[in-house]
Design a protein around this motif. Structure first.
Motif, PDB file in Angstrom:
ATOM      1  N   ASP A  10       0.804  -1.217   0.000  1.00  0.00           N
ATOM      2  CA  ASP A  10       0.000   0.000   0.000  1.00  0.00           C
ATOM      3  C   ASP A  10       0.840   1.272   0.000  1.00  0.00           C
ATOM      4  OD1 ASP A  10      -2.488  -1.149  -0.188  1.00  0.00           O
ATOM      5  OD2 ASP A  10      -2.698  -1.414   1.969  1.00  0.00           O
ATOM      6  N   THR A  46      -2.350  -3.968  -5.959  1.00  0.00           N
ATOM      7  CA  THR A  46      -2.110  -4.134  -4.523  1.00  0.00           C
ATOM      8  C   THR A  46      -2.748  -5.401  -3.959  1.00  0.00           C
ATOM      9  OG1 THR A  46      -3.990  -2.683  -4.026  1.00  0.00           O
ATOM     10  CG2 THR A  46      -1.803  -1.672  -4.149  1.00  0.00           C
ATOM     11  N   ALA A  47      -3.987  -5.697  -4.355  1.00  0.00           N
ATOM     12  CA  ALA A  47      -4.628  -6.912  -3.859  1.00  0.00           C
ATOM     13  C   ALA A  47      -3.879  -8.151  -4.332  1.00  0.00           C
ATOM     14  CB  ALA A  47      -6.086  -6.967  -4.308  1.00  0.00           C
ATOM     15  N   ARG A  74      -9.701  -2.156   2.102  1.00  0.00           N
ATOM     16  CA  ARG A  74     -10.028  -1.571   0.793  1.00  0.00           C
ATOM     17  C   ARG A  74      -8.920  -1.819  -0.236  1.00  0.00           C
ATOM     18  NH1 ARG A  74     -11.978   2.469   4.314  1.00  0.00           N
ATOM     19  NH2 ARG A  74     -14.228   2.796   4.129  1.00  0.00           N
ATOM     20  N   THR A  75      -9.352  -2.138  -1.443  1.00  0.00           N
ATOM     21  CA  THR A  75      -8.445  -2.229  -2.580  1.00  0.00           C
ATOM     22  C   THR A  75      -8.504  -0.901  -3.323  1.00  0.00           C
ATOM     23  OG1 THR A  75      -8.817  -4.607  -2.799  1.00  0.00           O
ATOM     24  CG2 THR A  75      -7.934  -3.440  -4.713  1.00  0.00           C
ATOM     25  N   TRP A  94      -0.888  -8.400  -2.086  1.00  0.00           N
ATOM     26  CA  TRP A  94      -1.216  -8.671  -0.687  1.00  0.00           C
ATOM     27  C   TRP A  94      -1.674 -10.110  -0.452  1.00  0.00           C
ATOM     28  CZ3 TRP A  94       0.194  -6.651   3.587  1.00  0.00           C
ATOM     29  CH2 TRP A  94       0.330  -5.273   3.770  1.00  0.00           C
ATOM     30  N   ARG A  95      -2.469 -10.663  -1.365  1.00  0.00           N
ATOM     31  CA  ARG A  95      -3.105 -11.945  -1.066  1.00  0.00           C
ATOM     32  C   ARG A  95      -2.111 -13.081  -0.818  1.00  0.00           C
ATOM     33  NH1 ARG A  95      -7.313 -14.233  -4.641  1.00  0.00           N
ATOM     34  NH2 ARG A  95      -7.587 -15.588  -2.824  1.00  0.00           N
ATOM     35  N   PRO A 104      -8.316 -14.179   1.366  1.00  0.00           N
ATOM     36  CA  PRO A 104      -8.675 -12.837   0.906  1.00  0.00           C
ATOM     37  C   PRO A 104      -8.079 -11.756   1.795  1.00  0.00           C
ATOM     38  CG  PRO A 104     -10.446 -13.693   2.244  1.00  0.00           C
ATOM     39  CD  PRO A 104      -9.390 -14.787   2.188  1.00  0.00           C
ATOM     40  N   ILE A 105      -8.091 -10.523   1.310  1.00  0.00           N
ATOM     41  CA  ILE A 105      -7.864  -9.365   2.167  1.00  0.00           C
ATOM     42  C   ILE A 105      -9.230  -8.738   2.440  1.00  0.00           C
ATOM     43  CG2 ILE A 105      -5.527  -8.952   1.284  1.00  0.00           C
ATOM     44  CD1 ILE A 105      -6.694  -6.652  -0.378  1.00  0.00           C
TER      45      ILE A 105
END
Length: 317
Positions: free
Chosen positions: A75, A294-295, A288-289, A298-299, A284-285
């Motif tokens: 992020d 970024t998602a 907020r994406t 992150w995952r 999952p995250i």
């Protein structure tokens, strides 16, 4: 010929190799060699080589100032070193048994250079200005010191018995911040726990953790009944459904936060974590994406954390 039944670990392994950065692929391979469900990592020379591979991948994010940047924490984009990037780097180094030596000396020099007058770290250093960052991350010229950034770094350094002048004033800051917490939120609590789990004064840490656990329960910061999560409050500024569960606060059985929850509550939390694995094998995250990549970054990180938490608490993968 009958197919071998897919396990949570084998499904996660496919997800990591399909989507993860090289760094997280190396981290996964270190902790779960060949997807072996019962292994704590490779043995002997192989374990050392796997740790070398993680460190080599992590070096791509290290800057000349001793800190880490280049969107290591997804992020915060851009090349510049940031405390949150450096905290994640330390966590990875701790996980492979490399949180020592000259690499940590360089990190401590970086931490000293960006600390405030109280000796502690800002959540975001103003050098990030001009680079993309999540919209909920403010970039200001004179940022305040933050437990959010300082606590996890200190906890890891203390746990690895690192001695450096930077730790003294920063430790005083964290004690003051933790022991004065009143109205708080889950990410700040997790930072406090990271500090308390590593700091040498165990009696004081246990007393502070006991008080903090009562705050967590009183303020409803941990969802104790996952099937009724919608009834729990979400802190201001969090995304809808951005809840935290018992396992989020105590990822290992030895954490002081484990004492906050009954065995029934904690097993219920682990059951929920198991069910959160998605069809593609990853976890999952729930925040907020804000950008397409970024998602995706992150995952795999969240997936590895979920696997490590489940294994630490004795769940068969």
């Amino acid at each position: 010929m009958a197919r071998t039944r897919a396990t949570p670990l084998s499904r996660a392994e496919q997800f990591v190799w399909l989507t993860a950065r090289v760094l997280e692929q190396r981290v996964f391979a270190h902790h779960f060699p060949s997807g072996s469900p019962g292994s704590g990592g490779p043995a002997g020379t192989d374990r050392s080589r796997a740790a070398d591979a993680v460190e080599t991948a992590l070096d791509a994010y290290r800057n000349d100032d001793g800190g880490y940047g280049h969107a290591l924490e997804p992020d915060l984009r851009g090349p510049v070193s940031q405390p949150l990037h450096t905290a994640y780097a330390l966590r990875l180094l701790d996980g492979i048994g490399r949180c020592d030596g000259q690499r940590i000396e360089r990190v401590c020099r970086y931490l000293t250079g960006i600390s405030g007058e109280d000796g502690a770290l800002p959540a975001v250093h103003p050098s990030l200005r001009g680079y993309p960052a999540a919209p909920w991350i403010p970039v200001v010229d004179d940022p305040p010191s933050a437990l959010l950034a300082t606590g996890p770094v200190l906890g890891l350094l203390h746990r690895n018995q690192v001695w450096h002048a930077w730790l003294f004033r920063a430790t005083d800051f964290c004690w003051s911040a933790v022991e004065s917490l009143d109205k708080t939120h889950p990410y700040e609590v997790k930072a406090a726990v990271a500090f308390l789990d590593g700091v040498p004064d165990r009696d004081r840490a246990e007393a502070a953790a006991d008080r903090l656990g009562r705050l967590v329960r009183a303020q409803g910061l941990a969802v104790l009944e996952p099937d009724r999560a919608a009834e729990y409050p979400v802190p201001a500024g969090y995304a809808p459904g951005e809840h935290h569960y018992a396992h989020d606060f105590a990822p290992t059985p030895g954490s002081l936060a484990r004492r906050w929850f009954s065995d029934t509550e904690f097993e219920r939390s682990l059951d929920f974590l198991v069910t959160e694995q998605q069809e593609d094998g990853g976890w999952p995250i729930n925040w907020r994406t804000w950008a397409p990549g970024t998602a995706l970054e992150w995952r795999p990180m969240v997936t590895i954390d979920a696997l490590l938490t489940l294994r630490a608490h004795g769940r068969v993968l």
